[in-house]
Design an enzyme around this catalytic site. Structure first.
Site, PDB file in Angstrom:
ATOM      1  N   ASN A  16     -23.282 -54.644 -32.579  1.00 21.22           N
ATOM      2  CA  ASN A  16     -24.539 -54.908 -31.868  1.00 21.22           C
ATOM      3  C   ASN A  16     -25.351 -53.631 -31.706  1.00 21.22           C
ATOM      4  O   ASN A  16     -26.582 -53.658 -31.766  1.00 21.22           O
ATOM      5  CB  ASN A  16     -24.249 -55.535 -30.499  1.00 21.22           C
ATOM      6  CG  ASN A  16     -24.110 -57.043 -30.577  1.00 21.22           C
ATOM      7  OD1 ASN A  16     -24.987 -57.718 -31.103  1.00 21.22           O
ATOM      8  ND2 ASN A  16     -23.021 -57.578 -30.053  1.00 21.22           N
ATOM      9  N   MET A  92     -16.668 -53.564 -21.990  1.00 21.02           N
ATOM     10  CA  MET A  92     -15.552 -54.379 -21.491  1.00 21.02           C
ATOM     11  C   MET A  92     -15.063 -53.925 -20.120  1.00 21.02           C
ATOM     12  O   MET A  92     -13.865 -53.867 -19.871  1.00 21.02           O
ATOM     13  CB  MET A  92     -14.407 -54.363 -22.503  1.00 21.02           C
ATOM     14  CG  MET A  92     -14.815 -54.802 -23.899  1.00 21.02           C
ATOM     15  SD  MET A  92     -15.539 -56.462 -23.937  1.00 21.02           S
ATOM     16  CE  MET A  92     -14.081 -57.440 -23.575  1.00 21.02           C
ATOM     17  N   LEU A  95     -18.590 -54.434 -13.711  1.00 18.36           N
ATOM     18  CA  LEU A  95     -19.332 -53.488 -12.892  1.00 18.36           C
ATOM     19  C   LEU A  95     -19.473 -54.005 -11.467  1.00 18.36           C
ATOM     20  O   LEU A  95     -19.642 -55.207 -11.242  1.00 18.36           O
ATOM     21  CB  LEU A  95     -20.720 -53.254 -13.500  1.00 18.36           C
ATOM     22  CG  LEU A  95     -20.701 -52.621 -14.897  1.00 18.36           C
ATOM     23  CD1 LEU A  95     -22.073 -52.719 -15.550  1.00 18.36           C
ATOM     24  CD2 LEU A  95     -20.242 -51.171 -14.823  1.00 18.36           C
ATOM     25  N   HIS A 111     -22.859 -61.980 -24.335  1.00 22.27           N
ATOM     26  CA  HIS A 111     -21.532 -62.555 -24.100  1.00 22.27           C
ATOM     27  C   HIS A 111     -21.208 -63.527 -25.224  1.00 22.27           C
ATOM     28  O   HIS A 111     -22.023 -64.391 -25.563  1.00 22.27           O
ATOM     29  CB  HIS A 111     -21.492 -63.293 -22.758  1.00 22.27           C
ATOM     30  CG  HIS A 111     -20.142 -63.864 -22.459  1.00 22.27           C
ATOM     31  ND1 HIS A 111     -19.079 -63.082 -22.047  1.00 22.27           N
ATOM     32  CD2 HIS A 111     -19.671 -65.135 -22.546  1.00 22.27           C
ATOM     33  CE1 HIS A 111     -18.018 -63.853 -21.880  1.00 22.27           C
ATOM     34  NE2 HIS A 111     -18.354 -65.096 -22.182  1.00 22.27           N
ATOM     35  N   ASP A 147     -20.622 -62.847 -15.839  1.00 21.04           N
ATOM     36  CA  ASP A 147     -21.180 -63.655 -16.935  1.00 21.04           C
ATOM     37  C   ASP A 147     -21.987 -64.836 -16.408  1.00 21.04           C
ATOM     38  O   ASP A 147     -22.110 -65.864 -17.089  1.00 21.04           O
ATOM     39  CB  ASP A 147     -20.068 -64.143 -17.869  1.00 21.04           C
ATOM     40  CG  ASP A 147     -19.331 -63.004 -18.533  1.00 21.04           C
ATOM     41  OD1 ASP A 147     -19.945 -61.967 -18.806  1.00 21.04           O
ATOM     42  OD2 ASP A 147     -18.099 -63.144 -18.762  1.00 21.04           O
TER      43      ASP A 147
END
Length: 222
Positions: A16, A92, A95, A111, A147
């Site tokens: 990415n 990964m 936070l 994600h 997420d």
């Protein structure tokens, strides 16, 4: 409008990151990658960044007593870069809420699942075990909920009978992730995408009741 300053947080291979570097380099993203931060010294993404002339800093999470201490060190490194946008591209680490609130509205994550399905880890294996017919990836704003922030855009692939977790993951990456993440960053850099005060994502002033799809990509990202 000044070009956006973009910082990228990574933990892995950097595919990415490559897509973001290419999109910044060819002008599809009106911004510059001002730094790459990683919690792993052995992450290939760190080498990719340095080979491209981008400053890369390693902050090993194992060197800190707890998450708050790690977050503080990561935050200090980000402050030094003065980014307008923070991108989690295969980062990964979870936070803390203080860190997330500090960058609210300026931090997005990619994600590898069709959220809200399969938050967390091992998404490709879990999609196969669940018998999902479709799988994919989602770009979302980062919030306190793991997420769970407002989704911006998703992309889908069909699950094939011969798929393994690795095969499925590679297809999600090549067919979806490296297309939708640069697009979302481009929208942010152009100030077309925002996180509203009511907690909803909006593109060009229109609230997103549902995540956008591959068909909504700008022509340059298709």
């Amino acid at each position: 409008m000044p070009r956006a300053r973009i910082a990228v947080l990574v933990s892995g291979r950097g595919r990415n990151l490559d897509a973001l570097m290419q999109a910044c380099g060819d002008g599809r993203i009106r911004g510059d990658l001002v730094g790459v931060l990683s919690n792993r010294a052995d992450a290939p993404a760190v080498d990719r960044a340095r080979a491209a002339g981008i400053a890369a800093v390693v902050i090993p999470h194992v060197a800190f007593a707890d998450r708050d201490a790690f977050d503080a060190a990561l935050g200090s490194a980000l402050d030094a870069l003065q980014p307008d946008i923070v991108v989690l591209a295969g980062f990964m680490r979870v936070l803390g809420s203080g860190f997330v609130r500090r960058w609210s509205g300026r931090m997005i994550n990619i994600h590898p699942s069709l959220l809200p399905r399969h938050p967390g880890l091992q998404t490709h294996r879990r999609a196969l075990e669940a018998g999902d017919r479709e799988h994919g990836a989602t770009v979302h704003f980062v919030t306190d909920e793991l997420d769970g922030g407002p989704a911006v855009i998703q992309g889908r692939v069909s699950v094939q009978p011969q798929d393994t977790a690795e095969l499925l993951g590679d297809r999600v990456m090549t067919d979806v992730e490296i297309r939708i993440l640069p697009q979302a960053v481009a929208w942010l850099a152009d100030r077309q995408l925002c996180l509203r005060g009511d907690g909803r994502a909006a593109l060009r002033g229109r609230p997103l009741d549902n995540p956008l799809q591959l068909s909504d990509l700008d022509e340059a990202f298709r």
